[in-house]
Scaffold this motif. Sequence first.
Motif: not given
Length: 68
Positions: A22-24, A27-30, A51-52, A65-67
Motif C-alpha cells: 500500500a505504501l509503495n 498510500w500513507e500511514l494514518y 489514506r491517499k 479502493l485497493g485499485a
Amino acid sequence: MRLFRFLTGPDDSAFCHKVTAALNAGWELYGTPTYAFNAATGQMQCGQAVRKDVEGKEYSPDIKLGAQ
C-alpha cells in the motif's frame, strides 16, 4: 478526493507485505497501528489505517479502493 482504507490481518509477514504494498502504491500511514488477540483463531491481529489523495477524481461508493 481523499481515500481511506483499514488494512487488517494476522501478525505475520503477509500483513507487513500488505502495508508495504500500500505504501509503495502511494498510500500513507494514518494514525497508529492496532494489535489485538483474536480468540476465535488464537492469533494476534494487526490493523493499520492508510489514506491517499487522488486528484481529478470524485468519490463514488463503487470505487475499488485497493485499485487506486
